[in-house]
Design a protein around this motif. Structure first.
Motif, PDB file in Angstrom:
ATOM      1  N   THR A 360       0.739  -1.296  -0.018  1.00  0.00           N
ATOM      2  CA  THR A 360      -0.024  -0.078   0.210  1.00  0.00           C
ATOM      3  C   THR A 360       0.816   1.177   0.014  1.00  0.00           C
ATOM      4  N   ASP A 361       0.343   2.255  -0.238  1.00  0.00           N
ATOM      5  CA  ASP A 361       0.868   3.808  -0.249  1.00  0.00           C
ATOM      6  C   ASP A 361       1.507   3.860   0.906  1.00  0.00           C
ATOM      7  N   ARG A 362       0.905   3.726   2.235  1.00  0.00           N
ATOM      8  CA  ARG A 362       1.341   4.002   3.515  1.00  0.00           C
ATOM      9  C   ARG A 362       2.515   2.902   3.839  1.00  0.00           C
ATOM     10  N   GLU A 363       2.497   1.770   3.450  1.00  0.00           N
ATOM     11  CA  GLU A 363       3.551   0.803   3.770  1.00  0.00           C
ATOM     12  C   GLU A 363       4.754   1.399   2.956  1.00  0.00           C
ATOM     13  N   VAL A 364       4.664   1.585   1.477  1.00  0.00           N
ATOM     14  CA  VAL A 364       5.755   2.127   0.959  1.00  0.00           C
ATOM     15  C   VAL A 364       6.396   3.452   1.712  1.00  0.00           C
ATOM     16  N   ALA A 365       5.482   4.455   2.037  1.00  0.00           N
ATOM     17  CA  ALA A 365       5.993   5.655   2.736  1.00  0.00           C
ATOM     18  C   ALA A 365       6.845   5.056   4.041  1.00  0.00           C
ATOM     19  N   ASP A 366       6.161   4.359   5.064  1.00  0.00           N
ATOM     20  CA  ASP A 366       6.720   4.122   6.182  1.00  0.00           C
ATOM     21  C   ASP A 366       8.242   3.143   5.780  1.00  0.00           C
ATOM     22  N   ALA A 367       8.045   2.314   4.713  1.00  0.00           N
ATOM     23  CA  ALA A 367       9.511   1.655   4.749  1.00  0.00           C
ATOM     24  C   ALA A 367      10.559   2.414   4.036  1.00  0.00           C
ATOM     25  N   VAL A 368      10.179   3.370   3.176  1.00  0.00           N
ATOM     26  CA  VAL A 368      11.224   4.179   2.864  1.00  0.00           C
ATOM     27  C   VAL A 368      11.737   5.105   3.818  1.00  0.00           C
ATOM     28  N   SER A 369      10.688   5.604   4.632  1.00  0.00           N
ATOM     29  CA  SER A 369      11.339   6.613   5.544  1.00  0.00           C
ATOM     30  C   SER A 369      12.237   5.771   6.562  1.00  0.00           C
ATOM     31  N   ALA A 370      11.901   4.741   6.958  1.00  0.00           N
ATOM     32  CA  ALA A 370      12.494   3.906   7.943  1.00  0.00           C
ATOM     33  C   ALA A 370      14.008   3.514   7.307  1.00  0.00           C
ATOM     34  N   TYR A 371      13.896   3.066   6.121  1.00  0.00           N
ATOM     35  CA  TYR A 371      15.239   2.596   5.592  1.00  0.00           C
ATOM     36  C   TYR A 371      16.243   3.891   5.590  1.00  0.00           C
ATOM     37  N   LEU A 372      15.592   5.055   4.986  1.00  0.00           N
ATOM     38  CA  LEU A 372      16.664   6.214   4.786  1.00  0.00           C
ATOM     39  C   LEU A 372      16.898   6.987   6.137  1.00  0.00           C
ATOM     40  N   SER A 373      16.261   6.786   6.949  1.00  0.00           N
ATOM     41  CA  SER A 373      16.738   7.436   8.442  1.00  0.00           C
ATOM     42  C   SER A 373      17.860   6.669   9.080  1.00  0.00           C
ATOM     43  N   CYS A 374      18.156   5.376   8.515  1.00  0.00           N
ATOM     44  CA  CYS A 374      19.174   4.470   9.071  1.00  0.00           C
ATOM     45  C   CYS A 374      20.398   4.620   7.998  1.00  0.00           C
ATOM     46  N   CYS A 375      20.345   5.413   7.119  1.00  0.00           N
ATOM     47  CA  CYS A 375      21.192   5.371   6.117  1.00  0.00           C
ATOM     48  C   CYS A 375      22.090   6.796   6.164  1.00  0.00           C
ATOM     49  N   ASP A 376      23.361   6.717   5.625  1.00  0.00           N
ATOM     50  CA  ASP A 376      24.273   7.825   5.818  1.00  0.00           C
ATOM     51  C   ASP A 376      23.752   8.774   4.768  1.00  0.00           C
ATOM     52  N   PRO A 377      23.270  10.107   5.109  1.00  0.00           N
ATOM     53  CA  PRO A 377      22.982  10.720   3.974  1.00  0.00           C
ATOM     54  C   PRO A 377      24.134  11.072   2.796  1.00  0.00           C
ATOM     55  N   SER A 378      25.480  10.831   3.100  1.00  0.00           N
ATOM     56  CA  SER A 378      26.169  11.077   1.975  1.00  0.00           C
ATOM     57  C   SER A 378      26.515   9.748   1.187  1.00  0.00           C
ATOM     58  N   ASP A 379      25.808   8.759   1.512  1.00  0.00           N
ATOM     59  CA  ASP A 379      26.051   7.527   0.917  1.00  0.00           C
ATOM     60  C   ASP A 379      25.543   7.608  -0.536  1.00  0.00           C
ATOM     61  N   PRO A 380      26.171   7.647  -1.546  1.00  0.00           N
ATOM     62  CA  PRO A 380      25.467   7.622  -2.923  1.00  0.00           C
ATOM     63  C   PRO A 380      24.582   6.697  -3.316  1.00  0.00           C
ATOM     64  N   MET A 381      24.487   5.365  -2.621  1.00  0.00           N
ATOM     65  CA  MET A 381      23.738   4.573  -2.935  1.00  0.00           C
ATOM     66  C   MET A 381      22.625   4.247  -2.104  1.00  0.00           C
ATOM     67  N   ARG A 382      22.043   5.273  -1.350  1.00  0.00           N
ATOM     68  CA  ARG A 382      21.011   5.114  -0.197  1.00  0.00           C
ATOM     69  C   ARG A 382      19.835   5.240  -1.079  1.00  0.00           C
ATOM     70  N   TYR A 383      19.420   5.842  -1.899  1.00  0.00           N
ATOM     71  CA  TYR A 383      18.048   5.899  -2.706  1.00  0.00           C
ATOM     72  C   TYR A 383      17.883   4.558  -3.597  1.00  0.00           C
ATOM     73  N   THR A 384      19.082   4.087  -3.997  1.00  0.00           N
ATOM     74  CA  THR A 384      19.109   2.628  -4.807  1.00  0.00           C
ATOM     75  C   THR A 384      18.785   1.588  -3.985  1.00  0.00           C
ATOM     76  N   LEU A 385      19.583   1.550  -2.577  1.00  0.00           N
ATOM     77  CA  LEU A 385      19.155   0.692  -1.646  1.00  0.00           C
ATOM     78  C   LEU A 385      17.896   0.561  -1.199  1.00  0.00           C
ATOM     79  N   ALA A 386      17.347   1.928  -0.953  1.00  0.00           N
ATOM     80  CA  ALA A 386      15.832   2.195  -0.717  1.00  0.00           C
ATOM     81  C   ALA A 386      15.036   1.451  -1.714  1.00  0.00           C
ATOM     82  N   ALA A 387      15.240   1.738  -2.841  1.00  0.00           N
ATOM     83  CA  ALA A 387      14.503   1.125  -4.072  1.00  0.00           C
ATOM     84  C   ALA A 387      14.615  -0.429  -4.120  1.00  0.00           C
ATOM     85  N   GLN A 388      15.819  -0.961  -3.917  1.00  0.00           N
ATOM     86  CA  GLN A 388      16.016  -2.325  -3.644  1.00  0.00           C
ATOM     87  C   GLN A 388      15.077  -2.981  -2.472  1.00  0.00           C
ATOM     88  N   ASP A 389      15.157  -2.190  -1.431  1.00  0.00           N
ATOM     89  CA  ASP A 389      14.477  -2.998  -0.167  1.00  0.00           C
ATOM     90  C   ASP A 389      12.947  -2.623  -0.485  1.00  0.00           C
TER      91      ASP A 389
END
Length: 430
Positions: A360-389
Motif C-alpha cells: 500500500t501507499d502507507r506501507e511504501v512511505a513507512d518502509a522508505v522513511s525507516a530505511y533512509l533514516s538508518c542510512c548515511d545521508p552522504s551514501d551515494p547508493m542510499r536511494y538505490t538501496l531504498a528502491a531495492q528494499d
C-alpha cells in the motif's frame, strides 16, 4: 503441490532463454507475430540504458526461478543519485515487460526542421530550459508499447513544451488566451516606427487585456495540458465498431434468462447510485465492465482502461477490438517544488503495479522513511538501496508455495520496477 512444481519447472525453462526479442516468437506489440510483410519493431527489446548491463547480466536478469534484483551501479548517471531497482516476473511472460526511463532534456523553441519531429535527439549543446524526466511503463501481453513510450514520450513532451517556451521563460505572467498565427504572443508594444502586424487587424494586441467572464488559465494548467496532449499524440485511437455482444449497463450479478420482465438494480456510467429497471433481452449481454476492484475486466479481457498500445487486442474468440474502450489521456497532478522545503529523506516513489499490487501507499512511505533514516545521508547508493528494499519487500522470498511475503501472503509474481527520487535534488542545481 503439483501446481507449484509445474510453475517452478516452467520458470526454470523460460529463465534460461536469451532476452533479445528478435530471437523469439515474442511479438513486441503484444499480439501474435505478423506475417512476412509485417514491419520490424522500431526499437528492439532491452533493459534501460542507465543500468549499463553486460550481456551476461542481461542474460542473468531473465532467470524466472531466482528473480535476481537489478540495481544501479555506484557510478550511476541518474540525476541526484536517484535510486532504481527492477526484477523480472515469476514466469507469466518470457521477458520483463516493464520499462524505466530517465532523461535530462532541454526545452527550446523548435526550429523549422525540428517541429513535429519527436524522433530527433537533443543537439547536446545544453541550451534551453532544463527538464528532468522520469517514467515507468508497465507493458502487458508484450513489451512493445512500453518500449516505444520509454523512447519517445519524453521527446513529445519536450517538443510540446517547446511550443510554449516563451511562456515558460516568463512564469509570472498569465498565459495569453490567444496566440499569433506564428505561435508567439501578441506584442503590446511595437518598436517605434515599425509597421504593425497586419495578419489580423482586429486581434487584441495586449496579452494583459482580459475580457469580461474570461476564464483564468494558469501556466501550471498549461503544462498539464501539454502532458495530456503528448500522451494523446503517443496513443492515438483506432476506433472500431462495437460488436453486438456487450451491454454498458451494470447489474449486481449476471442476469438469468428466466428473469426477463422482472425489475433489477442497475446503474450506468452516468450514475453513482443504483436504481431499478425492467430487464429486457439486451440486458442479457455480457457487461462491458465485469468484476470489482483489481479483478475488474473490460469486456472480460483487460484490467486497465488507461494506457498506450493494444491496437490489435480483441475480445477472446471474437472480432471486437478493445482499443475504442481504452483512454490514452493521463490523470495529471502537479506538485510545486518551490512551495515546500525538502530534506534528504523526502522522496518521490514511482513504481509499476508489481509494487502497488501487494504494497500500500502507507506501507511504501513507512518502509522508505525507516530505511533512509538508518542510512548515511552522504551514501551515494542510499536511494538505490531504498528502491531495492521496496522491491524485495514486494517480491518476497521463494518458498515451497511460491513467492511469499513475511506475513506468508503471496508476493508479487509480476515484473516490478521502482524509482526512488530525492525531492531535494533539483534544489542543489544552479
Amino acid at each position: 503441490m503439483m501446481i507449484s512444481k509445474v510453475k517452478n519447472a516452467m520458470s526454470s525453462l523460460v529463465g534460461g532463454m536469451m532476452p533479445h526479442g528478435h530471437h523469439h516468437n515474442h511479438h513486441p506489440g503484444g499480439g501474435q507475430p505478423g506475417g512476412p510483410d509485417s514491419l520490424p519493431p522500431r526499437f528492439p527489446y532491452g533493459r534501460p540504458d542507465f543500468l549499463d548491463l553486460t550481456p551476461e547480466l542481461l542474460q542473468y536478469s531473465t532467470e524466472h526461478a531466482s528473480r535476481p534484483v537489478l540495481t544501479l551501479k555506484r557510478d550511476s548517471r541518474l540525476p541526484w543519485r536517484s535510486g532504481y531497482a527492477e526484477v523480472i516476473n515469476a514466469g507469466k511472460s518470457m521477458l520483463n515487460e516493464d520499462q524505466g526511463c530517465c532523461e535530462k532534456l532541454f526545452v527550446k523553441k523548435p526550429s523549422g526542421k525540428k517541429r513535429n519531429s519527436p524522433l530527433l535527439e537533443d543537439n547536446g549543446d545544453g541550451t534551453g530550459i532544463p527538464m528532468h524526466y522520469f517514467g515507468v511503463f508497465d507493458g502487458h501481453a508484450g513489451s512493445g508499447a512500453a518500449i516505444m513510450a520509454s523512447k519517445l514520450l519524453h521527446r513529445l513532451i519536450r517538443d510540446r513544451l517547446g511550443e510554449i517556451c516563451h511562456l515558460l521563460e516568463n512564469p509570472t505572467s498569465a498565459p495569453p488566451i490567444c496566440l499569433a498565427k506564428n505561435g508567439g504572443p501578441y506584442q503590446a508594444d511595437s518598436k517605434k516606427g515599425a509597421a504593425q502586424d497586419t495578419e489580423d487587424p482586429d486581434a487584441v494586441t495586449d496579452s494583459s487585456v482580459r475580457f469580461h467572464m474570461e476564464k483564468v488559465v494558469s501556466l501550471e494548467s498549461l503544462v498539464m495540458g501539454v502532458i495530456e496532449t503528448a500522451f494523446s499524440q503517443m496513443g492515438f485511437l483506432r476506433p472500431e465498431l462495437l460488436g453486438n455482444e456487450f451491454t454498458h449497463i451494470e447489474f449486481p450479478r449476471r442476469i438469468q434468462h428466466s428473469e426477463l420482465g422482472k425489475k433489477m438494480l442497475y446503474r450506468d456510467h452516468t450514475m453513482t447510485g443504483w436504481a431499478y429497471k425492467t430487464i429486457v433481452e439486451d440486458d442479457l449481454k455480457f457487461p462491458l465492465i465485469y468484476g470489482e476492484g483489481k479483478k475488474a475486466r473490460v469486456m472480460a479481457t483487460i484490467g486497465v482502461t488507461r494506457g498506450l498500445g493494444d491496437h490489435e487486442l480483441k475480445v477472446y474468440n471474437s472480432n471486437i477490438y478493445i482499443k475504442p474502450f481504452l483512454s490514452c489521456v493521463p490523470e495529471v497532478m502537479v506538485y510545486n517544488m518551490d512551495e515546500n522545503k525538502h530534506g534528504p529523506n523526502d522522496v518521490l516513489v514511482m513504481g509499476t503495479d508489481g509494487l502497488w499490487d501487494v504494497t500500500t501507499d502507507r506501507e511504501v512511505a513507512d518502509a522508505v522513511s525507516a530505511y533512509l533514516s538508518c542510512c548515511d545521508p552522504s551514501d551515494p547508493m542510499r536511494y538505490t538501496l531504498a528502491a531495492q528494499d521496496l522491491l524485495m519487500r514486494s517480491r518476497g522470498v521463494l518458498k515451497e508455495r511460491g513467492w511469499r511475503l513475511p506475513n506468508e501472503r503471496l508476493g508479487s509474481g509480476d515484473d516490478i520496477t521502482v524509482f526512488v527520487i530525492p525531492l531535494a535534488g533539483p534544489g542543489k542545481e544552479t
